[in-house]
Design an enzyme around this catalytic site. Sequence first.
Site, PDB file in Angstrom:
ATOM      1  N   ASP A 379       0.822  -1.209   0.000  1.00 24.62           N
ATOM      2  CA  ASP A 379       0.000   0.000   0.000  1.00 24.62           C
ATOM      3  C   ASP A 379       0.859   1.262   0.000  1.00 24.62           C
ATOM      4  O   ASP A 379       1.979   1.263   0.518  1.00 24.62           O
ATOM      5  CB  ASP A 379      -0.895  -0.024   1.254  1.00 24.62           C
ATOM      6  CG  ASP A 379      -2.090   0.898   1.081  1.00 24.62           C
ATOM      7  OD1 ASP A 379      -2.277   1.444  -0.017  1.00 24.62           O
ATOM      8  OD2 ASP A 379      -2.840   1.079   2.059  1.00 24.62           O
ATOM      9  N   HIS A 396       2.609   3.106  -9.019  1.00 34.20           N
ATOM     10  CA  HIS A 396       2.568   1.653  -9.205  1.00 34.20           C
ATOM     11  C   HIS A 396       3.835   1.170  -9.918  1.00 34.20           C
ATOM     12  O   HIS A 396       4.395   0.130  -9.580  1.00 34.20           O
ATOM     13  CB  HIS A 396       1.329   1.242 -10.008  1.00 34.20           C
ATOM     14  CG  HIS A 396       0.039   1.613  -9.317  1.00 34.20           C
ATOM     15  ND1 HIS A 396      -0.163   1.364  -7.982  1.00 34.20           N
ATOM     16  CD2 HIS A 396      -1.092   2.210  -9.765  1.00 34.20           C
ATOM     17  CE1 HIS A 396      -1.374   1.808  -7.636  1.00 34.20           C
ATOM     18  NE2 HIS A 396      -1.950   2.323  -8.705  1.00 34.20           N
ATOM     19  N   LEU A 488      11.619 -20.169  -4.207  1.00 35.74           N
ATOM     20  CA  LEU A 488      10.553 -19.363  -3.610  1.00 35.74           C
ATOM     21  C   LEU A 488       9.286 -19.531  -4.445  1.00 35.74           C
ATOM     22  O   LEU A 488       9.356 -19.499  -5.676  1.00 35.74           O
ATOM     23  CB  LEU A 488      10.990 -17.885  -3.647  1.00 35.74           C
ATOM     24  CG  LEU A 488       9.918 -16.849  -3.308  1.00 35.74           C
ATOM     25  CD1 LEU A 488       9.609 -16.862  -1.799  1.00 35.74           C
ATOM     26  CD2 LEU A 488      10.367 -15.449  -3.727  1.00 35.74           C
TER      27      LEU A 488
HETATM   28  C1  FPP Z   1      -1.956   0.020  -3.401  1.00 33.52           C
HETATM   29  O1  FPP Z   1      -1.525   1.350  -3.358  1.00 33.52           O
HETATM   30  C2  FPP Z   1      -1.268  -0.676  -4.483  1.00 33.52           C
HETATM   31  C3  FPP Z   1      -1.891  -1.262  -5.547  1.00 33.52           C
HETATM   32  C4  FPP Z   1      -3.345  -1.296  -5.702  1.00 33.52           C
HETATM   33  C5  FPP Z   1      -1.117  -1.898  -6.654  1.00 33.52           C
HETATM   34  C6  FPP Z   1       0.167  -2.556  -6.272  1.00 33.52           C
HETATM   35  C7  FPP Z   1       0.847  -3.073  -7.492  1.00 33.52           C
HETATM   36  C8  FPP Z   1       2.164  -2.979  -7.743  1.00 33.52           C
HETATM   37  C9  FPP Z   1       3.129  -2.417  -6.801  1.00 33.52           C
HETATM   38  C10 FPP Z   1       2.733  -3.555  -9.004  1.00 33.52           C
HETATM   39  C11 FPP Z   1       3.121  -4.973  -8.686  1.00 33.52           C
HETATM   40  C12 FPP Z   1       3.928  -5.604  -9.703  1.00 33.52           C
HETATM   41  C13 FPP Z   1       4.185  -6.950  -9.680  1.00 33.52           C
HETATM   42  C14 FPP Z   1       5.063  -7.524 -10.718  1.00 33.52           C
HETATM   43  C15 FPP Z   1       3.621  -7.863  -8.679  1.00 33.52           C
HETATM   44  P1  FPP Z   1      -2.592   2.522  -3.519  1.00 33.52           P
HETATM   45  O2  FPP Z   1      -2.710   2.869  -4.962  1.00 33.52           O
HETATM   46  O3  FPP Z   1      -3.863   2.128  -2.867  1.00 33.52           O
HETATM   47  O4  FPP Z   1      -1.890   3.684  -2.753  1.00 33.52           O
HETATM   48  P2  FPP Z   1      -2.607   4.799  -1.869  1.00 33.52           P
HETATM   49  O5  FPP Z   1      -3.222   4.105  -0.692  1.00 33.52           O
HETATM   50  O6  FPP Z   1      -1.472   5.689  -1.492  1.00 33.52           O
HETATM   51  O7  FPP Z   1      -3.609   5.475  -2.765  1.00 33.52           O
END
Ligand code: FPP
Length: 643
Positions: A379, A396, A488
């Site tokens: 997050d 992201h 893993l």
């Molecule tokens: C939450 O942060 C994060 C997500 C919904 C997406 C997470 C995905 C990635 C990091 C890419 C992953 C890549 C691979 C290869 C697994 P948010 O957008 O809710 O952040 P906020 O709470 O600050 O709005």
Amino acid sequence: MTSPPDPAALDTAPYTRPDRATTRAVTGEGPALRAAYRLCRRITRRHDPAIYALVQLMPAVLRPACWALWAAVTALDDLADEPDVAPAERAARVEAWTRALEHDLVAGTSTDPVRHALVDTAGRWRLDLTSLQGAMAQTRQDAHGLRFADWAAWRAWCNKEVVPWVEQARHLFEQAGAPMTLRLDRQADYERFVDGAQLTDVLTDLSTDLAQGLLLLPQEALESFPGAETDLLQGRWSPPVAALITELTALARRRVTRPAMTRGMHPGAAIVLDTAASLLRAQLDAIDAAGPILLQRAPRASLLARVRVLSPARLRSTLAWRLTPLTVPGPRRPAVTANLPSPAVDDSGLQPPPPHLSGARPPQIPASRMPAHVAIIMDGNGRWAEQRGLSRSEGHRAGTAAVQEMIHGALEIGLRHLTLYALSTENWKRSPEEISELLATLRRELAENPFRDLDVRQRWSGRPERLPQDLVHLLRHEEARTRDRTGLTLTVCINYGGRDEIVRTAATLAQAARDGDVEPHLLGEDDFTRYLPLPDMPDVDLLWRTGNEQRTSNFLPWHAAYAELHFTPGHWPDMDRRDLWQAITEYSRRQRRHGAVPAPSTTPEIPRTVHSHPNCPPDTDAVKLSGPSPSCSRTGVSARTQR
Ligand code: FPP
């Protein structure tokens, strides 16, 4: 499973000959190649005039590639359906064709004209034919006959056998610079549309299939009309058969009627899809009107009906494409990597993970204190980006660097299971742009695959619905390629919802109970686990959420029932492997009770065996079991500020 050629077929969309330069540009200079494409065109026109008419709505530069793709499907189908040939022999012929294609793709040419055109198409338009491998394997299996218990099984067959070919056509549009991109909120529409098209095809070909003893309809549908199955197999038109056909044509009509599906799409591509829907409805009218004739030959929509649909579509499509400059790539010998790589497990040349830039080494945790499974809610990407004046999508993208770090750190410390929450079923409430970008980030990460040479078994958990097909293919391909790796297990949750997982499992169990495979009153938790989508996923020992939120957000509710929770304030893109090691170190000091009374001594006895990974020789300086290791000297709470 295709209708026999219809010599009387009146082509309502005569071939408008593109100019010589265009033809040469897309069908090659050599006479053999031009002849190969001409043959593919003839095959498409004879076998499926409706498809041929649709291809005519495309710009001339795209048509030869479409003929090549369609002729290849037809060639494989014909081999799988060959009458008077034993199923094993038919399957062997499909296999031989598939293998020959693999060889031809490497060679960049073929002695078989259909494959010659297909190989040229793949090279010219940079088509990655990898995703066809599953479809071809399914066609091979078809040769042995098919039966579907329910619509879900029928749909799975359709998804496996038909959709990858349709996706190639979509990719072609994309390469030409006229993407047939569906808005994400229309993805479900598209899937239903493909379903309806396949059902129309099955109904059209009923007589041909029945002649071979094939009835490609789910048992679930047949059982709703008692007697229909027997009557159909005996070629008898009866009231239950008539009622079944009426029901199925109505269902197919509903499925192909998706007026919103093409909204926002390139106008030329939209005309092709909308016309396909109208032709399918005309075909369904013909099926309804056929009555008993349906069991004798494939019905065809009337000439008038087809002209009504195709004439305005031709005018509109000519105009639409005239306004669109297309990219016409030059010929190119296909690179070996663009071919059909064997789905065989790839365990060659595995490498240890690169060390952390600071030289930090993992702490040594006693084996009995190591979590088996760490699950992470990554997050804070959005906030990280907003704080820097960047778009959420850039957050992201930045988050993927942290993902790579965690994988390296997990391998170094010897973790068995790492599960990451990348997209939840609830995340679709976000703007289509953000979701689209997030999916593009995942796709890019998978395509570039920085974990390729690491000892990582990659898996995906979640629903395929609403996800772009090419992403689903990539995910499945990586699963197959890495399935025997033992380092893993990385599970990425994409379009995942914990309650949804539980409901799906309950539904599977209910079906198993109905089939007499389980006794409801004897069911235990282990039985439930066996029916989960990933039955071998162990319970989560440590659930870590970054971004200063303290919720579990529908993430792995079954597996995380007894998880130790770890919440840290830093945003995900700021994390690196040392934060994972810190989380594990803290976990190793916790006393887990699982509902029992605490042991009299509150100081847990630390066993002498220490855990290490074969890739990571123990770093003796780091063995400090009573306090944080030198490499993990930060607490989770102040992780970001102390860096
Ligand atoms: C939450 O942060 C994060 C997500 C919904 C997406 C997470 C995905 C990635 C990091 C890419 C992953 C890549 C691979 C290869 C697994 P948010 O957008 O809710 O952040 P906020 O709470 O600050 O709005």
